[in-house]
Design a protein around this motif. Structure first.
Motif, mmCIF file in Angstrom:
data_model
loop_
_atom_site.group_PDB
_atom_site.id
_atom_site.type_symbol
_atom_site.label_atom_id
_atom_site.label_comp_id
_atom_site.label_asym_id
_atom_site.label_seq_id
_atom_site.Cartn_x
_atom_site.Cartn_y
_atom_site.Cartn_z
ATOM 1 N N LEU A 1 0.851 -1.205 0.052
ATOM 2 C CA LEU A 1 -0.157 -0.025 -0.104
ATOM 3 C C LEU A 1 0.959 1.197 -0.032
ATOM 4 O O LEU A 1 1.608 1.383 0.869
ATOM 5 N N VAL A 2 0.714 2.080 -1.119
ATOM 6 C CA VAL A 2 1.721 3.246 -1.068
ATOM 7 C C VAL A 2 0.838 4.558 -1.472
ATOM 8 O O VAL A 2 -0.424 4.533 -1.976
ATOM 9 N N LYS A 3 1.643 5.795 -1.320
ATOM 10 C CA LYS A 3 1.018 6.968 -1.482
ATOM 11 C C LYS A 3 2.256 7.383 -2.627
ATOM 12 O O LYS A 3 3.489 7.101 -2.401
ATOM 13 N N TYR A 4 1.965 8.307 -3.769
ATOM 14 C CA TYR A 4 2.886 8.648 -4.546
ATOM 15 C C TYR A 4 2.458 9.900 -5.264
ATOM 16 O O TYR A 4 1.219 10.170 -5.523
ATOM 17 N N GLU A 5 3.497 10.722 -5.532
ATOM 18 C CA GLU A 5 3.092 11.723 -6.337
ATOM 19 C C GLU A 5 4.521 12.130 -7.363
ATOM 20 O O GLU A 5 5.510 12.155 -7.014
ATOM 21 N N GLU B 1 -3.441 9.164 -3.381
ATOM 22 C CA GLU B 1 -3.762 9.111 -2.043
ATOM 23 C C GLU B 1 -3.120 7.723 -1.655
ATOM 24 O O GLU B 1 -2.313 7.892 -0.740
ATOM 25 N N GLU B 2 -3.712 6.882 -1.853
ATOM 26 C CA GLU B 2 -3.325 5.419 -1.214
ATOM 27 C C GLU B 2 -3.616 4.470 -2.607
ATOM 28 O O GLU B 2 -4.703 4.516 -3.090
ATOM 29 N N VAL B 3 -2.872 3.665 -2.801
ATOM 30 C CA VAL B 3 -2.948 2.562 -4.184
ATOM 31 C C VAL B 3 -2.396 1.359 -3.498
ATOM 32 O O VAL B 3 -1.268 1.428 -3.063
ATOM 33 N N ILE C 1 9.661 11.147 -8.402
ATOM 34 C CA ILE C 1 8.332 10.505 -7.629
ATOM 35 C C ILE C 1 8.753 10.712 -6.312
ATOM 36 O O ILE C 1 9.435 10.205 -5.685
ATOM 37 N N THR C 2 7.571 11.231 -5.489
ATOM 38 C CA THR C 2 7.832 11.247 -4.133
ATOM 39 C C THR C 2 6.845 10.109 -3.631
ATOM 40 O O THR C 2 5.851 9.844 -3.890
#
Length: 556
Positions: free
Chosen positions: A160-164, A177-179, A238-239
């Motif tokens: 389960l991650v968050k990324y930008e 937000e969460e994937v 990518i954060t």
């Protein structure tokens, strides 16, 4: 010059040359530890830059702000990239940098003339570790927030991650937000699955991603209105935050039983063969249909491990669990209900179905380990395991029966503490278990193992007809007919009226005749070919002689 540098000039060491291009270094103050930064690391320094005549052209002290840059990526002159890689945290050094590693023939007007040798006094304040994930500069990871513990996800795990993601100019490419995704299946772009395998739970990192690990030559069209397109061959930033993950492990080596941990269990202990376990259990089909539910009323569902009281995949899966663990087992038909339709409590399981079990291991009581038993208990346990093997053998479950016989032997293998009477009982059990295991291995066509087991029996009892008989059977299959004949004759000497041995002797003689006939035919063919070859050689020789004669005659 900065006062801090001047104060330490008396500590200057001998000048050393770095590399073969004329870069020189003097240490003004030793640093701490032994680590030095590597390519990709973000370093933070204070510096003073001067010409050889002492003219100062730049200083971070004048701005009262340390200078930050990523090492080894060409963001500064080559002399800096090469020199700062040799520094430790807190170290101060004077670098003398030749023109070829500085600004070369053109210089940097108006402050640095052409072909200028420069001197930089540098203090390495700190650096942020950057990991080159693919070892080719394609994905550089800078840790922004350290994670917990030491474990990192593997390919089968569900994360389960968050990324930008943004372009180098800051334009938003995508934000989530969460994937959740399976690591090996990936998400968004190839960089995420590769990077997440290097991260700890709770870690937040900045990824600098080259095109080959982003969207390559094709680029990417925006998915939502607030996103921008990724042009072809573009790098992205990518954060990425690893929120959590569920560990997925392979219970069986053929990948047909998988376990996904939802809640970690306690301690390190797990059930062993023969353990009594109490569980809560829900069985489901692939479409979510529940076909079984046990242990959710007042009474927990209880069964004994490795006693075929549940399907094989569930048996094996529970053995890998800790007390309090909650997991999902994915079980291939080979370890579930196979090719037969099965009628369960709530629904029918169709033939060849992969099934899913939600399992909570509430508690368990292990079967006693060998070291916990006294000598009498060891003999009794061995006898029980042997009888379990006999029952399995009658059911034609030869592999499981073989394991029972091996388990039975493990209780009595080391008998130095046994009394004379106990040693006699143990020897009888050893002979019986090895003979029965040899029968299993014959069924499983593991003939070399049969020979070893029967030889063990004969070492203890040289006149054991069953051991000779079974070793003969193995030798015949291994085509060691001479050894088979020696054993069968010995068995007949001991028990001339043994019907099975007589039949095996008859079979052996037929095999010998068959192989003799084949050998005769084989060698007959070889001799025929050799004779034919000799005939051809002699004929060719005569023809060659005729040609030579004709040539001589014509010349004459």
């Amino acid at each position: 010059m900065d006062e801090n540098f001047e104060e330490n000039m008396d500590q200057v060491e001998e000048e050393e040359e770095i590399g073969n291009d004329g870069l020189k270094k003097k240490i003004i103050k030793e640093g701490d530890g032994y680590e030095t930064p590597i390519n990709g690391d973000e370093v933070e320094v204070h510096y003073v830059g001067s010409l050889l005549d002492g003219t100062r052209f730049d200083s971070s002290f004048d701005r009262d702000v340390p200078f930050k840059f990523k090492l080894g990526l060409g963001h500064v002159i080559q002399g800096w990239d090469d020199g700062i890689k040799t520094m430790k945290k807190g170290e101060k050094a004077l670098f003398t940098i030749p023109p070829a590693l500085a600004y070369g023939e053109s210089g940097s007007p108006p402050t640095i003339p052409p072909n200028a040798t420069l001197q930089f006094e540098v203090e390495l304040l700190s650096w942020t570790k950057v990991k080159d994930i693919c070892k080719d500069g394609g994905i550089l990871k800078t840790i922004l927030t350290e994670g917990e513990n030491w474990q990192t996800p593997k390919d089968p795990d569900e994360v389960l991650v968050k990324y930008e993601a943004r372009l180098d100019d800051g334009s938003l490419v995508s934000k989530s937000e969460e994937v959740e995704f399976i690591v090996k299946d990936g998400c968004f772009c190839p960089a995420l699955s590769r990077a997440v395998k290097t991260m700890k739970k709770g870690e937040k990192s900045l990824l600098t991603v080259k095109p080959q690990y982003a969207f390559g030559e094709k680029g990417r069209e925006p998915t939502y209105g607030d996103e921008c397109a990724v042009p072809p061959n573009s790098s992205i930033q990518i954060t990425l935050e690893l929120v959590s993950w569920k560990t997925v492990s392979e219970v069986t080596s053929d990948n047909k039983v998988l376990k996904k941990i939802l809640i970690e269990g306690e301690g390190y202990d797990r059930p062993n063969d023969g353990a009594v376990v109490q569980v809560k259990l829900i069985g489901k089909l692939q479409d979510g249909t529940v076909f079984l539910k046990k242990g959710y009323d007042e009474v927990l569902f209880e069964f004994k491990v490795d006693e075929e009281q549940v399907i094989d995949g569930l048996d094996r899966g529970v053995k890998t669990m800790k007390k309090g663990e909650v997991s999902v087992l994915t079980i291939h038909p080979d370890y579930a209900f196979g090719s037969n339709e099965s009628h369960q409590e709530y629904a029918t399981v169709p033939a060849n179905s992969t099934v899913y079990y939600d399992v909570e291991l509430v508690s368990f009581e292990k079967e006693k380990d060998l070291w916990e038993l006294n000598t009498l208990e060891k003999i009794e346990a061995s006898g029980r395991k042997k009888e379990e093997g006999n029952i399995l053998f009658k059911k034609q479950k030869y592999e499981r029966a073989s394991k029972r016989y091996e388990k039975a032997l493990s209780f009595i293998e080391y008998d130095s503490a046994f009394s004379e009477d106990e040693k006699q009982q143990a020897n009888v059990l050893k002979i019986s278990c090895n003979l029965n295991n040899a029968a299993c291995k014959l069924k499983l066509r593991d003939y070399k193992h049969v020979v070893k087991l029967c030889t063990k029996v004969l070492d203890a009892d040289s006149k054991n007809v069953k051991a000779l008989y079974r070793r003969v059977q193995a030798y015949i299959q291994l085509v060691d007919l001479d050894l088979a004949e020696m054993d069968i004759k010995k068995a007949l000497e001991i028990d001339p009226d043994n019907r099975d041995v007589k039949l095996e002797y008859k079979l052996l003689r037929e095999k010998v005749k068959e192989y003799n006939k084949k050998d005769a035919q084989f060698y007959g063919n070889i001799f025929a070919k050799m004779n034919k070859l000799e005939h051809l050689n002699s004929t060719n020789g005569a023809r060659k002689q005729d040609v030579v004669s004709m040539t001589i005659d014509s010349k004459a």
